[in-house]
Scaffold this motif. Structure first.
Motif, PDB file in Angstrom:
ATOM      1  N   UNK A 202       6.364  -7.353   0.858  1.00 48.07           N
ATOM      2  CA  UNK A 202       6.115  -8.368   1.920  1.00 48.07           C
ATOM      3  C   UNK A 202       4.594  -8.746   1.581  1.00 48.07           C
ATOM      4  N   UNK A 203       4.427  -9.949   1.976  1.00 52.72           N
ATOM      5  CA  UNK A 203       3.026 -10.288   2.359  1.00 52.72           C
ATOM      6  C   UNK A 203       2.116 -10.786   1.048  1.00 52.72           C
ATOM      7  N   UNK A 204       1.093 -11.240   1.259  1.00 51.83           N
ATOM      8  CA  UNK A 204       0.002 -11.360   0.343  1.00 51.83           C
ATOM      9  C   UNK A 204       0.033 -10.587  -1.006  1.00 51.83           C
ATOM     10  N   UNK A 205      -0.003  -9.352  -0.880  1.00 51.06           N
ATOM     11  CA  UNK A 205      -0.225  -8.405  -1.836  1.00 51.06           C
ATOM     12  C   UNK A 205       1.005  -7.434  -2.141  1.00 51.06           C
ATOM     13  N   UNK A 206       2.196  -7.833  -1.309  1.00 52.09           N
ATOM     14  CA  UNK A 206       3.554  -7.383  -1.770  1.00 52.09           C
ATOM     15  C   UNK A 206       3.697  -5.750  -1.435  1.00 52.09           C
ATOM     16  N   UNK A 207       3.446  -5.426  -0.278  1.00 54.34           N
ATOM     17  CA  UNK A 207       3.626  -4.228  -0.145  1.00 54.34           C
ATOM     18  C   UNK A 207       4.891  -3.769   0.892  1.00 54.34           C
ATOM     19  N   UNK A 208       5.465  -2.781   0.510  1.00 47.53           N
ATOM     20  CA  UNK A 208       6.876  -2.516   1.084  1.00 47.53           C
ATOM     21  C   UNK A 208       6.538  -1.572   2.302  1.00 47.53           C
ATOM     22  N   UNK A 209       7.151  -1.558   3.248  1.00 42.81           N
ATOM     23  CA  UNK A 209       7.071  -1.102   4.699  1.00 42.81           C
ATOM     24  C   UNK A 209       6.482   0.309   4.487  1.00 42.81           C
ATOM     25  N   UNK A 210       7.140   1.347   3.508  1.00 45.19           N
ATOM     26  CA  UNK A 210       6.532   2.614   3.834  1.00 45.19           C
ATOM     27  C   UNK A 210       5.209   2.794   3.455  1.00 45.19           C
ATOM     28  N   UNK A 211       4.668   1.962   2.383  1.00 43.61           N
ATOM     29  CA  UNK A 211       3.411   1.823   1.699  1.00 43.61           C
ATOM     30  C   UNK A 211       2.443   1.364   2.838  1.00 43.61           C
ATOM     31  N   UNK A 212       2.933   0.268   3.426  1.00 43.60           N
ATOM     32  CA  UNK A 212       1.861  -0.280   4.613  1.00 43.60           C
ATOM     33  C   UNK A 212       1.720   0.543   5.548  1.00 43.60           C
ATOM     34  N   UNK A 213       2.783   1.113   6.286  1.00 48.58           N
ATOM     35  CA  UNK A 213       2.565   1.965   7.359  1.00 48.58           C
ATOM     36  C   UNK A 213       1.634   3.222   7.025  1.00 48.58           C
ATOM     37  N   UNK A 214       1.879   3.763   5.531  1.00 46.15           N
ATOM     38  CA  UNK A 214       1.202   5.063   5.362  1.00 46.15           C
ATOM     39  C   UNK A 214      -0.362   4.572   5.137  1.00 46.15           C
ATOM     40  N   UNK A 215      -0.721   3.354   4.606  1.00 45.74           N
ATOM     41  CA  UNK A 215      -1.954   3.238   4.355  1.00 45.74           C
ATOM     42  C   UNK A 215      -2.808   2.004   5.103  1.00 45.74           C
ATOM     43  N   UNK A 216      -1.872   1.866   6.139  1.00 43.27           N
ATOM     44  CA  UNK A 216      -2.500   0.986   7.539  1.00 43.27           C
ATOM     45  C   UNK A 216      -3.726   1.184   7.524  1.00 43.27           C
ATOM     46  N   UNK A 217      -4.546   0.038   7.844  1.00 43.08           N
ATOM     47  CA  UNK A 217      -6.272   0.529   8.322  1.00 43.08           C
ATOM     48  C   UNK A 217      -6.162   0.000   9.688  1.00 43.08           C
ATOM     49  N   UNK A 218      -6.792   1.195  10.333  1.00 39.62           N
ATOM     50  CA  UNK A 218      -7.054   1.085  11.775  1.00 39.62           C
ATOM     51  C   UNK A 218      -8.040  -0.218  12.176  1.00 39.62           C
ATOM     52  N   UNK A 219      -7.401  -0.918  13.370  1.00 42.74           N
ATOM     53  CA  UNK A 219      -7.870  -2.132  13.817  1.00 42.74           C
ATOM     54  C   UNK A 219      -7.369  -3.413  13.349  1.00 42.74           C
ATOM     55  N   UNK A 220      -6.227  -3.457  12.604  1.00 43.44           N
ATOM     56  CA  UNK A 220      -5.679  -4.371  11.958  1.00 43.44           C
ATOM     57  C   UNK A 220      -4.321  -4.592  12.333  1.00 43.44           C
ATOM     58  N   UNK A 221      -3.544  -5.466  12.255  1.00 45.86           N
ATOM     59  CA  UNK A 221      -2.237  -5.735  12.764  1.00 45.86           C
ATOM     60  C   UNK A 221      -1.178  -4.594  12.145  1.00 45.86           C
ATOM     61  N   UNK A 222      -0.101  -4.221  12.942  1.00 48.69           N
ATOM     62  CA  UNK A 222       0.842  -3.624  12.393  1.00 48.69           C
ATOM     63  C   UNK A 222       1.975  -4.387  11.715  1.00 48.69           C
ATOM     64  N   UNK A 223       1.732  -5.849  11.513  1.00 49.85           N
ATOM     65  CA  UNK A 223       2.544  -6.644  10.918  1.00 49.85           C
ATOM     66  C   UNK A 223       2.200  -6.594   9.717  1.00 49.85           C
ATOM     67  N   UNK A 224       3.124  -6.423   8.771  1.00 47.37           N
ATOM     68  CA  UNK A 224       3.109  -6.382   7.254  1.00 47.37           C
ATOM     69  C   UNK A 224       2.691  -7.916   6.732  1.00 47.37           C
ATOM     70  N   UNK A 225       3.179  -9.090   7.374  1.00 47.75           N
ATOM     71  CA  UNK A 225       3.027 -10.193   7.186  1.00 47.75           C
ATOM     72  C   UNK A 225       1.573 -10.752   7.530  1.00 47.75           C
ATOM     73  N   UNK A 226       0.912 -10.036   8.402  1.00 47.86           N
ATOM     74  CA  UNK A 226      -0.444 -10.459   8.840  1.00 47.86           C
ATOM     75  C   UNK A 226      -1.172 -10.198   7.441  1.00 47.86           C
TER      76      UNK A 226
END
Length: 252
Positions: A202-226
């Motif tokens: 999903x999204x600009x750099x096509x992350x899958x949910x498990x990767x997005x959640x594991x490497x989410x950066x604090x202070x940014x949205x939890x929406x992978x489409x953000x």
């Protein structure tokens, strides 16, 4: 990203603080700052006039070339974001929320103050564009704002990454975005091996949910489409696996 990217151990020194954000620690930071100035014994205050004005209203918006549901929802502070906007207008939009044609009349929920919302109640081809989220949401030390477009998203993500020690150049990020999504923050891959497993990219750099959640950066949205959150998480993942997004030149 290629299949299996979410198997990366989450114990990289670069991301230990990031993964911990999933516990909700970062999300509580700003509210707790305000809470320290008030006694827990104080009764709840009545809503202020400004809060009362933040009621949900509906306005009519006519789409123009280049519009996306994400961008429209951001401009109008739509509760529920682009998903709610799509739900409210699915009959007019059709089955694919990524395909927005010019001239569509959309009903848009907005939480802007009545005085502001009233100015946009009439149909408009291009209302004033709201700047993307400012980095002040990540640090109160800056009031910098960014354009609500690909250039602004990359620059905002880079500023956040710099605060977190995540490497990545504008050229490296832009190059990979254009390969992965052509700059569409709502891009989704429904046909590769990840999609077959139930975790489409999903999204600009096509992350899958498990990767997005594991490497989410604090202070940014939890929406992978953000777009900003997607860039930051993907660059965090690339840094852990390849040293930097700059070292990525293909499927990752």
């Amino acid at each position: 990203m290629a299949a299996g990217k979410h198997r990366r151990p989450r114990t990289s020194p670069l991301i230990r603080g990031v993964i911990a954000a999933g516990t909700g620690t970062a999300a509580l930071a700003l509210p707790l700052l305000g809470a320290t100035a008030a006694s827990a014994a104080q009764p709840a205050k009545a809503p202020t006039t400004a809060q009362a004005a933040q009621q949900v209203k509906s306005v009519t918006y006519t789409t123009v070339k280049g519009d996306t549901l994400y961008g429209i929802a951001e401009r109008y502070d739509t509760p529920g974001g682009w998903r709610q906007l799509y739900k409210d207008n699915r009959k007019a939009i059709g089955d694919d929320p990524r395909l927005i044609h010019a001239g569509l009349e959309l009903t848009v929920r907005t939480t802007k103050k009545a005085s502001t919302a009233g100015k946009t109640a009439d149909k408009a081809s291009a209302p004033a564009e709201k700047p993307a989220q400012s980095v002040a949401k990540v640090t109160q030390a800056s009031a910098k704002t960014y354009a609500n477009n690909l250039d602004g998203w990359i620059r905002q993500a880079m500023d956040i990454m710099a605060q977190k020690g995540i490497p990545g150049s504008y050229e490296g990020i832009h190059r990979n975005i254009m390969r992965e999504s052509s700059g569409n923050p709502m891009a989704i891959n429904n046909w590769d091996s990840n999609a077959a497993k139930g975790t489409p990219s999903k999204g600009l750099l096509q992350t899958i949910d498990p990767t997005f959640n594991a490497y989410h950066v604090a202070g940014t949205s939890f929406d992978p489409y953000d777009p900003v959150a997607n860039i930051a998480a993907a660059c965090n993942y690339a840094a852990a696996r390849y040293g930097s997004i700059d070292n990525v030149f293909g499927a990752y």
